[in-house]
Design a protein around this motif. Structure first.
Motif, PDB file in Angstrom:
ATOM      1  N   LEU A  32       0.850  -1.187   0.000  1.00 53.75           N
ATOM      2  CA  LEU A  32       0.000   0.000   0.000  1.00 53.75           C
ATOM      3  C   LEU A  32       0.887   1.239   0.000  1.00 53.75           C
ATOM      4  N   LYS A  33       0.774   2.044  -1.055  1.00 54.11           N
ATOM      5  CA  LYS A  33       1.613   3.236  -1.196  1.00 54.11           C
ATOM      6  C   LYS A  33       0.813   4.530  -1.213  1.00 54.11           C
ATOM      7  N   GLN A  34      -0.474   4.425  -1.560  1.00 50.62           N
ATOM      8  CA  GLN A  34      -1.300   5.625  -1.640  1.00 50.62           C
ATOM      9  C   GLN A  34      -2.706   5.315  -1.152  1.00 50.62           C
ATOM     10  N   LEU A  35      -3.180   6.129  -0.229  1.00 49.83           N
ATOM     11  CA  LEU A  35      -4.510   5.945   0.332  1.00 49.83           C
ATOM     12  C   LEU A  35      -5.305   7.232   0.154  1.00 49.83           C
ATOM     13  N   PHE A  36      -6.393   7.148  -0.608  1.00 51.53           N
ATOM     14  CA  PHE A  36      -7.292   8.282  -0.782  1.00 51.53           C
ATOM     15  C   PHE A  36      -8.359   8.264   0.313  1.00 51.53           C
ATOM     16  N   PRO A  77       0.746  -0.693  12.098  1.00 51.23           N
ATOM     17  CA  PRO A  77       1.604  -1.856  12.386  1.00 51.23           C
ATOM     18  C   PRO A  77       2.057  -2.617  11.139  1.00 51.23           C
ATOM     19  N   HIS A  78       1.419  -2.364   9.992  1.00 45.95           N
ATOM     20  CA  HIS A  78       1.684  -3.156   8.790  1.00 45.95           C
ATOM     21  C   HIS A  78       2.446  -2.407   7.706  1.00 45.95           C
ATOM     22  N   VAL A  79       2.640  -1.103   7.866  1.00 45.36           N
ATOM     23  CA  VAL A  79       3.278  -0.303   6.820  1.00 45.36           C
ATOM     24  C   VAL A  79       4.312   0.622   7.445  1.00 45.36           C
ATOM     25  N   ASN A  80       5.140   1.189   6.585  1.00 46.39           N
ATOM     26  CA  ASN A  80       6.010   2.289   6.992  1.00 46.39           C
ATOM     27  C   ASN A  80       5.251   3.581   6.682  1.00 46.39           C
ATOM     28  N   PRO A  81       4.785   4.319   7.691  1.00 46.71           N
ATOM     29  CA  PRO A  81       3.964   5.508   7.428  1.00 46.71           C
ATOM     30  C   PRO A  81       4.602   6.487   6.451  1.00 46.71           C
ATOM     31  N   HIS A  82       5.919   6.611   6.486  1.00 47.86           N
ATOM     32  CA  HIS A  82       6.600   7.560   5.612  1.00 47.86           C
ATOM     33  C   HIS A  82       6.485   7.164   4.141  1.00 47.86           C
ATOM     34  N   GLU A  83       6.085   5.925   3.863  1.00 45.47           N
ATOM     35  CA  GLU A  83       5.988   5.442   2.484  1.00 45.47           C
ATOM     36  C   GLU A  83       4.552   5.314   2.000  1.00 45.47           C
ATOM     37  N   VAL A  84       3.603   5.783   2.803  1.00 45.89           N
ATOM     38  CA  VAL A  84       2.191   5.739   2.409  1.00 45.89           C
ATOM     39  C   VAL A  84       1.679   7.174   2.302  1.00 45.89           C
ATOM     40  N   ASN A  85       1.382   7.582   1.097  1.00 44.02           N
ATOM     41  CA  ASN A  85       0.915   8.942   0.853  1.00 44.02           C
ATOM     42  C   ASN A  85      -0.603   8.990   0.980  1.00 44.02           C
ATOM     43  N   ILE A  86      -1.110   9.845   1.852  1.00 45.93           N
ATOM     44  CA  ILE A  86      -2.552   9.970   2.045  1.00 45.93           C
ATOM     45  C   ILE A  86      -3.045  11.212   1.307  1.00 45.93           C
ATOM     46  N   VAL A  87      -4.019  11.016   0.430  1.00 44.77           N
ATOM     47  CA  VAL A  87      -4.567  12.096  -0.387  1.00 44.77           C
ATOM     48  C   VAL A  87      -6.013  12.335   0.031  1.00 44.77           C
ATOM     49  N   ILE A  88      -6.303  13.542   0.477  1.00 41.68           N
ATOM     50  CA  ILE A  88      -7.654  13.902   0.905  1.00 41.68           C
ATOM     51  C   ILE A  88      -8.396  14.503  -0.271  1.00 41.68           C
ATOM     52  N   THR A  89      -9.551  13.915  -0.580  1.00 43.86           N
ATOM     53  CA  THR A  89     -10.314  14.349  -1.732  1.00 43.86           C
ATOM     54  C   THR A  89     -11.784  14.446  -1.358  1.00 43.86           C
ATOM     55  N   GLY A  90     -12.630  14.677  -2.331  1.00 45.83           N
ATOM     56  CA  GLY A  90     -14.058  14.824  -2.056  1.00 45.83           C
ATOM     57  C   GLY A  90     -14.872  14.491  -3.292  1.00 45.83           C
ATOM     58  N   TYR A 107       0.272  13.972  10.164  1.00 49.45           N
ATOM     59  CA  TYR A 107       1.681  14.391  10.207  1.00 49.45           C
ATOM     60  C   TYR A 107       2.376  13.834  11.448  1.00 49.45           C
ATOM     61  N   ARG A 108       1.692  13.907  12.583  1.00 49.28           N
ATOM     62  CA  ARG A 108       2.296  13.405  13.820  1.00 49.28           C
ATOM     63  C   ARG A 108       2.442  11.890  13.817  1.00 49.28           C
ATOM     64  N   ARG A 109       1.629  11.224  13.027  1.00 54.64           N
ATOM     65  CA  ARG A 109       1.741   9.772  12.900  1.00 54.64           C
ATOM     66  C   ARG A 109       2.776   9.375  11.848  1.00 54.64           C
ATOM     67  N   GLY A 110       3.351  10.356  11.159  1.00 54.50           N
ATOM     68  CA  GLY A 110       4.406  10.080  10.187  1.00 54.50           C
ATOM     69  C   GLY A 110       3.945   9.927   8.763  1.00 54.50           C
ATOM     70  N   TYR A 111       2.665  10.185   8.476  1.00 53.32           N
ATOM     71  CA  TYR A 111       2.139  10.012   7.122  1.00 53.32           C
ATOM     72  C   TYR A 111       2.196  11.324   6.341  1.00 53.32           C
ATOM     73  N   PRO A 112       2.849  11.345   5.181  1.00 56.31           N
ATOM     74  CA  PRO A 112       2.742  12.524   4.322  1.00 56.31           C
ATOM     75  C   PRO A 112       1.316  12.620   3.779  1.00 56.31           C
ATOM     76  N   TRP A 113       0.782  13.829   3.727  1.00 59.43           N
ATOM     77  CA  TRP A 113      -0.590  13.965   3.265  1.00 59.43           C
ATOM     78  C   TRP A 113      -0.730  15.145   2.306  1.00 59.43           C
ATOM     79  N   GLY A 114      -1.694  14.993   1.415  1.00 54.41           N
ATOM     80  CA  GLY A 114      -1.959  16.024   0.434  1.00 54.41           C
ATOM     81  C   GLY A 114      -3.443  16.100   0.166  1.00 54.41           C
ATOM     82  N   MET A 115      -3.813  16.915  -0.805  1.00 53.99           N
ATOM     83  CA  MET A 115      -5.225  17.092  -1.104  1.00 53.99           C
ATOM     84  C   MET A 115      -5.414  17.533  -2.551  1.00 53.99           C
ATOM     85  N   VAL A 116      -6.649  17.357  -3.026  1.00 54.79           N
ATOM     86  CA  VAL A 116      -7.072  17.822  -4.346  1.00 54.79           C
ATOM     87  C   VAL A 116      -8.164  18.852  -4.125  1.00 54.79           C
TER      88      VAL A 116
END
Length: 366
Positions: A32-36, A77-90, A107-116
């Motif tokens: 898992l590398k990207q989670l919308f 527990p199953h991923v490296n948070p720094h390698e899973v990009n979370i994209v917030i969309t609608g 951010y505090r959990r280590g996940y890079p996040w972005g948005m559209v």
């Protein structure tokens, strides 16, 4: 006789074979590398081409932030948070007033996040607030000049607000950002001029998509480029990439024959269910937010996300079931695997084939 778009050099065929083998390995590992996260179905505009048919008001309430964060915590527990990009969309994410709280929690959990975003609500103050919450990347939608963009987006101020958002982002050094444009029959002829305006505004990354017939867009067949203009779009992208000023690319859909490697940074692949997943506003677990409800795999309110990811995405990882209809005898199926999953209807039939469109444009020339 093969059309010119089907004639691939030996070097390109070898590269495609190497890429195909790498893809098979990715399917087996499915990291898992990207989670919308579709945080809302509310929207502040009314786009004619919206694939999710979002509205200013909706029967589906916004997902509570704590519900999504529980999903994120179950992943950790199953991923490296720094390698899973979370994209917030609608919908439009900026209609929510708790976006910064969610972003800071990620951010505090280590996940890079972005948005559209459509940019309508992106003021200088809101942008600084989002950056302070760890915003890593942002995409702004702009679909042509004012008359074309406002017509498509259904809001008289949409173009001015989107351009303002672009100018704000051009002043920031600590966020990755790009512009995405849905190319249609109205804006196609002005892409060259639009390219120049975007470059002058500070845009350096530009993604171009064509509109697929899902949601509201299914009622507007004129959104589709004809075969000749579709090929012209590929030529425009390839030509612009050679200028080496603006990093422009075609979207992540469709095998493009000998345009592969020319209009994107890599070869075509649909990573839905292989490295990309989504949590939708109603809790549905999907692969890509653009994919029909027929292909949802579970729901966070009754299923464990990682269990679903590990065991219920087989139709995305083994796409032999798509080798029917126009794909049945296609020699390029090994590279395309039936096109993007979002381009299949509820019965699994392919809505259209990008390569066939290019072949149609080349028909008279060959």
């Amino acid at each position: 006789m093969k059309k010119s778009v089907e004639r691939l050099s030996l070097r390109k065929r070898l590269a495609l074979e190497v890429f195909r083998r790498m893809r098979e390995n990715q399917k087996a590992l499915h990291p898992l590398k990207q989670l919308f996260w579709e945080c809302t179905q509310r929207c502040n505009i009314h786009c004619k081409h919206c694939g999710s048919d979002c509205k200013r008001t909706t029967d589906i309430p916004d997902m509570p932030a704590e519900d999504f964060l529980r999903v994120v915590d179950s992943l950790t527990p199953h991923v490296n948070p720094h390698e899973v990009n979370i994209v917030i969309t609608g919908g439009e994410p900026l209609v929510r007033d708790d976006l910064e709280q969610v972003g800071l929690a990620l951010y505090r959990r280590g996940y890079p996040w972005g948005m559209v975003t459509n940019g309508l609500f992106l003021t200088a103050e809101r942008l600084q607030s989002l950056l302070a919450a760890g915003l890593h990347a942002i995409t702004v939608s702009l679909d042509g000049f004012a008359d074309d963009h406002n017509w498509l987006r259904g809001h008289p101020d949409s173009y001015d607000r989107a351009m303002n958002a672009i100018r704000l982002l051009a002043q920031e050094r600590d966020v990755k950002w790009d512009v995405v444009t849905c190319v249609n029959h109205r804006n196609y002829l002005r892409l060259e001029q639009l390219k120049d305006v975007l470059y002058e505004a500070g845009v350096r990354r530009w993604r171009l998509f064509t509109i697929f017939p899902v949601g509201r867009a299914a009622h507007y067949p004129e959104f589709q480029l004809d075969d000749r203009d579709f090929k012209g779009l590929m030529d425009f992208i390839a030509r612009t990439r050679h200028e080496d000023k603006l990093c422009v690319s075609y979207g992540c859909e469709g095998f493009l024959g000998n345009y592969e490697g020319e209009v994107r940074d890599g070869f075509y692949t649909c990573n839905a269910g292989i490295s990309v997943a989504s949590v939708l506003a109603d809790g549905s677990i999907s692969a890509c937010p653009s994919i029909r409800a027929d292909y949802h795999q579970g729901n966070i309110y009754r299923d464990d996300f990682m269990d679903v990811w590990q065991h219920r995405f087989q139709p995305f990882r083994d796409r032999s079931w798509t080798k029917t209809g126009p794909c049945a005898d296609c020699s390029f199926f090994r590279y395309c695997e039936g096109n993007g999953m979002h381009l299949h209807d509820g019965d699994g039939h392919l809505l259209f084939c990008h390569l066939e469109r290019l072949k149609g444009a080349c028909g008279n020339a060959d």
